[in-house]
Design an enzyme around this catalytic site. Structure first.
Site, PDB file in Angstrom:
ATOM      1  N   CYS A   2       2.007   7.902  -2.211  1.00 30.64           N
ATOM      2  CA  CYS A   2       1.505   7.742  -0.852  1.00 30.64           C
ATOM      3  C   CYS A   2      -0.017   7.664  -0.944  1.00 30.64           C
ATOM      4  O   CYS A   2      -0.669   8.645  -1.311  1.00 30.64           O
ATOM      5  CB  CYS A   2       1.932   8.901   0.040  1.00 30.64           C
ATOM      6  SG  CYS A   2       1.288   8.778   1.726  1.00 30.64           S
ATOM      7  N   GLU A 105       2.919   1.499   2.549  1.00 28.87           N
ATOM      8  CA  GLU A 105       3.289   1.220   1.168  1.00 28.87           C
ATOM      9  C   GLU A 105       3.365  -0.290   1.021  1.00 28.87           C
ATOM     10  O   GLU A 105       3.547  -1.007   2.009  1.00 28.87           O
ATOM     11  CB  GLU A 105       4.632   1.888   0.826  1.00 28.87           C
ATOM     12  CG  GLU A 105       4.930   1.947  -0.656  1.00 28.87           C
ATOM     13  CD  GLU A 105       3.813   2.578  -1.471  1.00 28.87           C
ATOM     14  OE1 GLU A 105       3.022   1.795  -2.052  1.00 28.87           O
ATOM     15  OE2 GLU A 105       3.717   3.807  -1.506  1.00 28.87           O
TER      16      GLU A 105
END
Length: 222
Positions: A2, A105
């Protein structure tokens, strides 16, 4: 992993949702593209109450001689955090919530990487499992954090093989309980969040650069 997220939820909503009794920050200014090295909104347990503040994203272990190690420690793998010198002490006693309402992402294709924004349910705020540390030398004290990651659920598997540990309302209180250090109990918190309660959509390549911090970062690409 992340490496970027957002928090655009109003402060009063966060205070109620995460039962925050003390806050040192005013985060009514929305954050559309939060990046490593920046101050991020977090919650820790202070005595019997939840306190909101900020920590710098990128962990500096208390024993580190060089603070630049934080550049490599924006994430911690939940499966091995208890075995790593950088994380094992914080996992036992210094856990926090890192607040978000969407993370980014990049989905790889043959010729490019497509930025995706991933949310919980209808875009409501959620807590990612974090660890924090206090580091100091002769001249300064720095409070930092890292985000724990886990294997991807079915939704995320089509985008990336890792995802942040997203806590449920039930596991948030367990995670913040500093008196709890039993690894079996903590492992129960560090599971992939259910795909059925998440959604994802493509966003602009504006999010590729942390210099871009504008509402267009979170808008879907038609």
């Amino acid at each position: 992993m992340c490496g970027r997220f957002s928090l655009t939820t109003e402060l009063d909503v966060l205070l109620e949702r995460f039962q925050i009794e003390q806050t040192r920050i005013d985060i009514d200014t929305p954050r559309f593209n939060i990046a490593p090295t920046q101050q991020v909104p977090t919650v820790i347990r202070a005595g019997e109450s939840n306190r909101m503040g900020t920590l710098r994203w990128g962990l500096i272990p208390f024993w580190a001689k060089d603070p630049s190690i934080s550049n490599k420690l924006i994430n911690a793998r939940s499966e091995t955090a208890d075995q790593k010198a950088s994380f094992k002490h914080a996992l036992k006693k210094r856990r926090c919530l890192i607040l978000s309402d969407g993370f980014y992402e990049w989905r790889r294709t043959k010729d490019r990487k497509i930025p995706m924004r991933i949310q919980v349910r209808n875009g409501e705020p959620f807590a990612m499992a974090g660890l924090w540390e206090k580091w100091h030398d002769n001249t300064s004290t720095i409070y930092t954090c890292t985000i724990l990651t886990t294997e991807a659920n079915e939704l995320m598997a089509e985008i990336h093989n890792r995802m942040p540990v997203i806590l449920t309302k039930e596991t948030e209180s367990i995670w913040l309980d500093a008196s709890l250090s039993d690894l079996k109990e903590l492992n129960k918190c560090m599971k992939p969040f259910p795909s059925s309660e998440m959604n994802a959509y493509e966003v602009s390549t504006l999010v590729n650069s942390p210099k871009n911090e504008e509402p267009e970062c979170i808008l879907p690409v038609n």
